[in-house]
Scaffold this active site. Structure first.
Site, PDB file in Angstrom:
ATOM      1  CB  SER A 142      -0.849  -0.024   1.279  1.00  0.00           C
ATOM      2  OG  SER A 142      -1.502   1.207   1.496  1.00  0.00           O
ATOM      3  CE1 TYR A 155      -4.277  -2.372   5.040  1.00  0.00           C
ATOM      4  CE2 TYR A 155      -3.311  -0.205   4.715  1.00  0.00           C
ATOM      5  CZ  TYR A 155      -3.892  -1.349   4.194  1.00  0.00           C
ATOM      6  OH  TYR A 155      -4.081  -1.468   2.836  1.00  0.00           O
TER       7      TYR A 155
HETATM    8  N1  LIG Z   1      -8.794  -0.529  -1.100  1.00  0.00           N
HETATM    9  C1  LIG Z   1      -7.714   0.237  -0.889  1.00  0.00           C
HETATM   10  O1  LIG Z   1      -7.826   1.471  -0.775  1.00  0.00           O
HETATM   11  C2  LIG Z   1      -6.356  -0.382  -0.812  1.00  0.00           C
HETATM   12  C3  LIG Z   1      -5.223   0.464  -0.931  1.00  0.00           C
HETATM   13  C4  LIG Z   1      -3.951  -0.102  -0.833  1.00  0.00           C
HETATM   14  C5  LIG Z   1      -3.804  -1.453  -0.618  1.00  0.00           C
HETATM   15  N2  LIG Z   1      -4.924  -2.239  -0.500  1.00  0.00           N
HETATM   16  C6  LIG Z   1      -4.728  -3.674  -0.270  1.00  0.00           C
HETATM   17  O2  LIG Z   1      -5.304  -4.388  -1.338  1.00  0.00           O
HETATM   18  C7  LIG Z   1      -5.651  -5.708  -0.889  1.00  0.00           C
HETATM   19  C8  LIG Z   1      -7.074  -6.007  -1.340  1.00  0.00           C
HETATM   20  O3  LIG Z   1      -7.937  -5.071  -0.745  1.00  0.00           O
HETATM   21  P1  LIG Z   1      -9.373  -4.664  -1.364  1.00  0.00           P
HETATM   22  O4  LIG Z   1      -9.368  -3.206  -1.510  1.00  0.00           O
HETATM   23  O5  LIG Z   1      -9.672  -5.527  -2.539  1.00  0.00           O
HETATM   24  O6  LIG Z   1     -10.303  -5.008  -0.125  1.00  0.00           O
HETATM   25  P2  LIG Z   1     -11.531  -6.028   0.019  1.00  0.00           P
HETATM   26  O7  LIG Z   1     -11.938  -5.970   1.424  1.00  0.00           O
HETATM   27  O8  LIG Z   1     -12.521  -5.728  -1.055  1.00  0.00           O
HETATM   28  O9  LIG Z   1     -10.881  -7.440  -0.331  1.00  0.00           O
HETATM   29  C9  LIG Z   1     -10.076  -8.152   0.586  1.00  0.00           C
HETATM   30  C10 LIG Z   1     -10.426  -9.626   0.472  1.00  0.00           C
HETATM   31  O10 LIG Z   1      -9.567 -10.348   1.345  1.00  0.00           O
HETATM   32  C11 LIG Z   1     -10.346 -11.347   1.969  1.00  0.00           C
HETATM   33  N3  LIG Z   1      -9.727 -11.761   3.237  1.00  0.00           N
HETATM   34  C12 LIG Z   1      -9.695 -11.053   4.391  1.00  0.00           C
HETATM   35  N4  LIG Z   1      -9.110 -11.782   5.340  1.00  0.00           N
HETATM   36  C13 LIG Z   1      -8.746 -12.960   4.772  1.00  0.00           C
HETATM   37  C14 LIG Z   1      -8.105 -14.123   5.257  1.00  0.00           C
HETATM   38  N5  LIG Z   1      -7.711 -14.234   6.537  1.00  0.00           N
HETATM   39  N6  LIG Z   1      -7.890 -15.156   4.408  1.00  0.00           N
HETATM   40  C15 LIG Z   1      -8.324 -15.072   3.115  1.00  0.00           C
HETATM   41  N7  LIG Z   1      -8.954 -13.994   2.604  1.00  0.00           N
HETATM   42  C16 LIG Z   1      -9.150 -12.947   3.427  1.00  0.00           C
HETATM   43  C17 LIG Z   1     -11.716 -10.694   2.187  1.00  0.00           C
HETATM   44  O11 LIG Z   1     -12.737 -11.664   2.398  1.00  0.00           O
HETATM   45  C18 LIG Z   1     -11.872  -9.906   0.908  1.00  0.00           C
HETATM   46  O12 LIG Z   1     -12.558 -10.645  -0.093  1.00  0.00           O
HETATM   47  C19 LIG Z   1      -5.451  -5.697   0.622  1.00  0.00           C
HETATM   48  O13 LIG Z   1      -4.222  -6.299   0.940  1.00  0.00           O
HETATM   49  C20 LIG Z   1      -5.405  -4.223   0.948  1.00  0.00           C
HETATM   50  O14 LIG Z   1      -4.702  -3.957   2.132  1.00  0.00           O
HETATM   51  C21 LIG Z   1      -6.184  -1.740  -0.612  1.00  0.00           C
END
Ligand SMILES: NC(=O)c1ccc[n+]([C@@H]2O[C@H](COP(=O)([O-])OP(=O)(O)OC[C@H]3O[C@@H](n4cnc5c(N)ncnc54)[C@H](O)[C@@H]3O)[C@@H](O)[C@H]2O)c1
Length: 255
Positions: A142, A155
């Site tokens: 991130s 985080y």
């Molecule tokens: N959305 C943002 O703004 C953003 C920005 C930077 C980085 N990220 C990173 O991107 C990645 C995906 O995030 P997203 O935005 O798609 O969020 P999201 O919540 O839509 O998707 C995350 C997915 O991970 C799954 N998950 C959570 N815990 C889990 C576990 N213990 N085992 C297996 N699956 C699990 C959830 O069920 C969900 O489907 C994450 O690592 C997040 O930190 C997101």
């Protein structure tokens, strides 16, 4: 552009916003795609939206559990033959709170999924890829894995650690045909941002404040992130390893 036909892509957090968009992009490029997530209903929906095709495999698993991780990797190998691309992406935001209001349990939960989960995935997938002499791994960090952010200390710590894990792994396997990189998105339009916005009080005001901090003036869409992941997985990225790719609408340019 690389054709992913006969290539297998393994995606954790595959039912979430970024994972699902990336799965679709790889699927449309011809790949077989294994989706791993804790959320079985969301996995089912994602498989349906991709036409319940034989090139799609869903596996319910918790990335923080070593037994589950060994199982999702072995199931992918058994069902789809090999793993060419590993998108090590599952993550949670945790509770929005200042560090002093964050409990050790809150901290452990975020570190358990975001860092231990990423480590366990690498631990299981790397030997398969180095034995085969090929593979690309993309770890989702991130902008919070490069910069600070108030209210999200577990985080931020977990994502900084994913940056370090990526560099260490990339150096260990350099020259084996396996590449390891990390991506660093700014806010992306998924469930996770809705949760972070709500955690800070007035969700709409929070969203506007976040958007004002992004030179391009908007959140990323999940497809913006998917495009970068597909590129890093492609043959065109053959000389890229150990790198940290910001995808942040210009946020990093002012630092
Ligand atoms: N959305 C943002 O703004 C953003 C920005 C930077 C980085 N990220 C990173 O991107 C990645 C995906 O995030 P997203 O935005 O798609 O969020 P999201 O919540 O839509 O998707 C995350 C997915 O991970 C799954 N998950 C959570 N815990 C889990 C576990 N213990 N085992 C297996 N699956 C699990 C959830 O069920 C969900 O489907 C994450 O690592 C997040 O930190 C997101």
């Amino acid at each position: 552009m690389t054709d992913f036909t006969d290539r297998t892509v393994l995606i954790t957090g595959g039912a979430g916003g970024i994972g699902a968009a990336t799965a679709k992009m790889f699927f449309d490029a011809g790949a077989r795609v294994a989706l791993v997530d804790v959320d079985q209903d969301a996995l089912d929906q994602q498989a349906t939206s991709l036409g319940s095709d034989a090139r799609i495999l869903t596996i319910q698993a918790d990335v923080s559990d070593p037994g589950d991780v060994a199982r999702y990797v072995q199931t992918t190998l058994d069902e789809l033959g090999h793993i060419d691309v590993f998108f090590n992406n599952a993550g949670i935001e945790g509770k929005v709170a200042n560090l002093v209001d964050t409990t050790p349990e809150d901290f452990d939960r975020v570190i358990g999924i975001n860092l231990r989960g990423a480590f366990l995935g690498l631990h299981q997938v790397l030997p398969h890829m180095t034995d085969r002499g090929r593979g690309s791994i993309i770890n989702t960090s991130s902008v919070a894995g490069l910069d600070g952010a108030p209210g999200l200390s577990p985080y931020v710590a977990s994502k900084h650690a994913v940056t370090g894990l990526t560099k260490a792994a990339a150096l260990e396997v350099a020259g084996t045909g396996v590449r390891v990189n990390s991506i660093h998105p700014s806010p992306v339009n998924t469930r996770m941002m809705r949760s972070i916005e709500a955690g800070g009080g007035d969700a709409e005001a929070q969203r506007q404040a976040y958007e004002q901090g992004i030179p391009l003036g908007r959140y990323a869409e999940a497809t913006d992130i998917a495009s970068l992941v597909v590129f890093l997985a492609s043959d065109e990225a053959a000389f890229i390893t150990g790198a940290q790719y910001r995808i942040d609408g210009g946020m990093g340019a002012s630092q």
